[in-house]
Design a protein around this motif. Structure first.
Motif, mmCIF file in Angstrom:
data_model
loop_
_atom_site.group_PDB
_atom_site.id
_atom_site.type_symbol
_atom_site.label_atom_id
_atom_site.label_comp_id
_atom_site.label_asym_id
_atom_site.label_seq_id
_atom_site.Cartn_x
_atom_site.Cartn_y
_atom_site.Cartn_z
ATOM 1 N N ASN A 28 4.727 -5.688 -0.734
ATOM 2 C CA ASN A 28 3.582 -6.163 -1.424
ATOM 3 C C ASN A 28 2.910 -7.365 -0.760
ATOM 4 O O ASN A 28 3.605 -8.268 -0.224
ATOM 5 C CB ASN A 28 3.630 -6.316 -2.738
ATOM 6 C CG ASN A 28 4.226 -5.116 -3.725
ATOM 7 O OD1 ASN A 28 3.992 -3.858 -3.208
ATOM 8 N ND2 ASN A 28 5.157 -5.547 -4.701
ATOM 9 N N VAL A 29 1.650 -7.386 -0.691
ATOM 10 C CA VAL A 29 1.093 -8.608 -0.269
ATOM 11 C C VAL A 29 -0.363 -9.129 -1.047
ATOM 12 O O VAL A 29 -1.101 -8.243 -1.559
ATOM 13 C CB VAL A 29 0.619 -8.310 1.446
ATOM 14 C CG1 VAL A 29 -0.499 -7.242 1.525
ATOM 15 C CG2 VAL A 29 0.183 -9.399 2.110
ATOM 16 N N GLN B 74 -5.049 -4.531 -6.901
ATOM 17 C CA GLN B 74 -5.417 -5.202 -8.299
ATOM 18 C C GLN B 74 -5.957 -6.712 -8.224
ATOM 19 O O GLN B 74 -5.376 -7.364 -7.196
ATOM 20 C CB GLN B 74 -4.021 -5.214 -8.962
ATOM 21 C CG GLN B 74 -4.017 -5.727 -10.410
ATOM 22 C CD GLN B 74 -2.761 -5.681 -10.940
ATOM 23 O OE1 GLN B 74 -1.703 -5.063 -10.783
ATOM 24 N NE2 GLN B 74 -2.425 -6.705 -11.757
ATOM 25 N N MET B 75 -6.862 -7.014 -8.804
ATOM 26 C CA MET B 75 -7.519 -8.422 -9.022
ATOM 27 C C MET B 75 -7.081 -8.752 -10.468
ATOM 28 O O MET B 75 -7.264 -7.933 -11.500
ATOM 29 C CB MET B 75 -8.795 -8.358 -8.789
ATOM 30 C CG MET B 75 -9.478 -8.037 -7.564
ATOM 31 S SD MET B 75 -11.066 -8.488 -7.023
ATOM 32 C CE MET B 75 -11.797 -7.417 -8.190
ATOM 33 N N SER B 76 -6.838 -10.071 -10.779
ATOM 34 C CA SER B 76 -6.539 -10.256 -11.956
ATOM 35 C C SER B 76 -8.015 -11.044 -12.720
ATOM 36 O O SER B 76 -8.496 -11.931 -12.015
ATOM 37 C CB SER B 76 -5.417 -11.598 -11.963
ATOM 38 O OG SER B 76 -5.549 -12.336 -13.281
ATOM 39 N N LEU B 77 -7.930 -10.725 -13.936
ATOM 40 C CA LEU B 77 -9.370 -11.101 -14.664
ATOM 41 C C LEU B 77 -9.201 -12.704 -14.995
ATOM 42 O O LEU B 77 -9.960 -13.503 -14.837
ATOM 43 C CB LEU B 77 -9.639 -10.346 -16.021
ATOM 44 C CG LEU B 77 -10.029 -9.024 -15.709
ATOM 45 C CD1 LEU B 77 -10.085 -8.350 -16.950
ATOM 46 C CD2 LEU B 77 -11.484 -8.875 -14.871
ATOM 47 N N LEU C 195 -2.196 -5.895 -2.780
ATOM 48 C CA LEU C 195 -2.183 -4.814 -2.427
ATOM 49 C C LEU C 195 -0.520 -4.365 -2.588
ATOM 50 O O LEU C 195 0.333 -5.041 -2.246
ATOM 51 C CB LEU C 195 -2.455 -4.593 -1.010
ATOM 52 C CG LEU C 195 -4.030 -4.833 -0.516
ATOM 53 C CD1 LEU C 195 -4.396 -4.402 0.784
ATOM 54 C CD2 LEU C 195 -4.794 -3.555 -1.402
ATOM 55 N N TYR C 196 -0.196 -3.126 -2.933
ATOM 56 C CA TYR C 196 1.249 -2.799 -3.339
ATOM 57 C C TYR C 196 1.448 -1.659 -2.209
ATOM 58 O O TYR C 196 0.625 -0.912 -1.904
ATOM 59 C CB TYR C 196 1.292 -2.257 -4.638
ATOM 60 C CG TYR C 196 1.105 -3.485 -6.012
ATOM 61 C CD1 TYR C 196 1.963 -4.148 -6.101
ATOM 62 C CD2 TYR C 196 -0.180 -3.299 -6.444
ATOM 63 C CE1 TYR C 196 1.839 -5.041 -7.176
ATOM 64 C CE2 TYR C 196 -0.424 -4.475 -7.280
ATOM 65 C CZ TYR C 196 0.615 -5.247 -7.794
ATOM 66 O OH TYR C 196 0.140 -6.173 -8.610
ATOM 67 N N ASN C 197 2.877 -1.640 -1.870
ATOM 68 C CA ASN C 197 3.558 -0.723 -1.135
ATOM 69 C C ASN C 197 2.642 -0.292 0.187
ATOM 70 O O ASN C 197 1.967 0.760 0.410
ATOM 71 C CB ASN C 197 3.484 0.641 -1.941
ATOM 72 C CG ASN C 197 4.343 1.808 -1.314
ATOM 73 O OD1 ASN C 197 5.136 1.425 -0.277
ATOM 74 N ND2 ASN C 197 4.076 2.988 -1.468
ATOM 75 N N ILE C 198 2.675 -1.329 1.051
ATOM 76 C CA ILE C 198 1.748 -1.492 2.385
ATOM 77 C C ILE C 198 2.192 -0.300 3.154
ATOM 78 O O ILE C 198 3.375 -0.084 3.316
ATOM 79 C CB ILE C 198 2.046 -2.719 3.040
ATOM 80 C CG1 ILE C 198 1.408 -3.825 2.068
ATOM 81 C CG2 ILE C 198 1.503 -2.829 4.375
ATOM 82 C CD1 ILE C 198 -0.115 -4.068 1.696
ATOM 83 N N LEU D 104 -5.580 -7.805 7.954
ATOM 84 C CA LEU D 104 -4.099 -7.664 7.688
ATOM 85 C C LEU D 104 -3.437 -6.827 8.859
ATOM 86 O O LEU D 104 -3.961 -5.848 9.217
ATOM 87 C CB LEU D 104 -4.093 -6.750 6.379
ATOM 88 C CG LEU D 104 -2.625 -6.095 5.876
ATOM 89 C CD1 LEU D 104 -1.775 -7.274 5.376
ATOM 90 C CD2 LEU D 104 -2.858 -5.297 4.674
ATOM 91 N N HIS D 105 -2.386 -7.599 9.330
ATOM 92 C CA HIS D 105 -1.483 -6.927 10.214
ATOM 93 C C HIS D 105 -0.104 -6.402 9.631
ATOM 94 O O HIS D 105 0.296 -7.108 8.672
ATOM 95 C CB HIS D 105 -1.078 -7.877 11.329
ATOM 96 C CG HIS D 105 -2.320 -8.659 12.054
ATOM 97 N ND1 HIS D 105 -2.860 -7.890 12.907
ATOM 98 C CD2 HIS D 105 -2.671 -9.780 12.086
ATOM 99 C CE1 HIS D 105 -3.903 -8.766 13.511
ATOM 100 N NE2 HIS D 105 -3.808 -10.137 12.860
#
Length: 308
Positions: free
Chosen positions: A32-33, A86-89, A101-104, A130-131
């Motif tokens: 995740n990143v 996902q963004m956090s409110l 971002l999950y599970n790149i 993103l690399h």
């Protein structure tokens, strides 16, 4: 605001001048990143006044990954990121518009643009590149199966499941010099996981005590994996020895014959030791005979015997 009404707004604002900050992030496949996007000039935000967009470029066209509209709801535009972005409110209320971002996957290697708009003004415009990287497996080198009559030796090196595309080197291990690239033929292909597999074939003239090494380089991770032909040969020898031992264990008759032979040798050894011990003990207990005196001592017995 619905997604369809958001897109014309993006196109309208696309021509406005705004400072763009660029960042670079590296992530391993399967991890995740977080792509950072912050506005530090204020501490509190009313989300009803904001439009927040994370977008990518697909075939030259902007495509929304996820967004926040003025009704404070988060949506997704690209199905690829529906369950992975996902963004956090709560964090956005404090000016932190970062995207997790999950599970790149290798397909995530691209530029992500963070755009925050308030009252038709861009207050944040950050581009994050993103690399993506993945470790290659340890190379496997096969030793030549050529006959002694062949004037050319052929080595094969294989490695898989890496990213990005690797560089392959063959090394003369006697002096660690690089072999001419014209002597090798490398094939790199994408597998079903979107990762790279590589096969390299080296053909060189036969020389005594040849020792070459195969090196797989992952430039992004600054990683070099090297295996020599001598290591590969030792592995094959160990495999042969292991196979021989396993074959013996699979055939109890062989074990029985071996045990019988050992038992016979042990019995013979014990017998020899016993004979030697008796002989040495006898020599210690028996006096040294004087053959002349012994003859005289025996004569009375002989005369008595004759008389009787």
């Amino acid at each position: 605001m619905a997604l369809r009404s958001a897109i014309p707004l993006l196109l309208l604002l696309g021509g406005l001048q705004a400072d763009t900050h660029e960042k670079e992030v590296r992530a391993m496949v399967g991890s995740n990143v977080e792509l950072t996007c912050n506005y530090t000039r204020e501490e509190n935000f009313d989300l009803n006044d904001l439009y927040v967009y994370w977008q990518i470029s697909v075939a030259g066209t902007p495509e929304i990954v996820t967004y926040l509209s003025n009704n404070s709801s988060v949506g997704h535009g690209n199905n690829q990121y529906k369950d992975r972005a996902q963004m956090s409110l709560d964090r956005m209320k404090r000016g932190d518009f970062s995207l997790t971002l999950y599970n790149i996957t290798p397909q995530d290697e691209q530029k992500f643009n963070c755009l925050v708009i308030r009252n038709l003004v861009k207050i944040v415009n950050i581009e994050v590149t993103l690399h993506v990287a993945a470790n290659y497996s340890m190379p496997v080198v096969s030793v030549p199966s050529n006959t002694p009559e062949d004037e050319e030796l052929t080595f094969t090196c294989m490695s898989k499941d890496g990213y990005p595309e690797p560089k392959v080197y063959w090394i003369n291990k006697t002096d660690n010099s690089l072999l001419d690239e014209a002597l090798q033929n490398s094939t790199v292909s994408l597998n079903s996981r979107g990762l790279y597999d590589v096969v390299s074939i080296l053909k060189i003239r036969r020389v005594p005590n040849v020792n070459v090494g195969c090196c797989i380089e992952n430039v992004l991770l600054h990683q070099n994996l090297t295996v020599s032909s001598q290591t590969a040969l030792a592995s094959e020898i160990n495999a042969s020895v292991t196979e021989s031992v396993n074959d013996t264990l699979k055939h109890p008759a062989n074990i029985s014959e071996t045990r019988t032979g050992l038992t016979v040798l042990i019995v013979l050894g014990v017998a020899v030791v016993a004979v030697v011990a008796v002989f040495l003990g006898c020599r210690r207990r028996c006096p040294h005979w004087n053959y002349a005196a012994g003859a005289q001592a025996l004569r009375p017995e002989l005369e008595l015997t004759d008389h009787v």
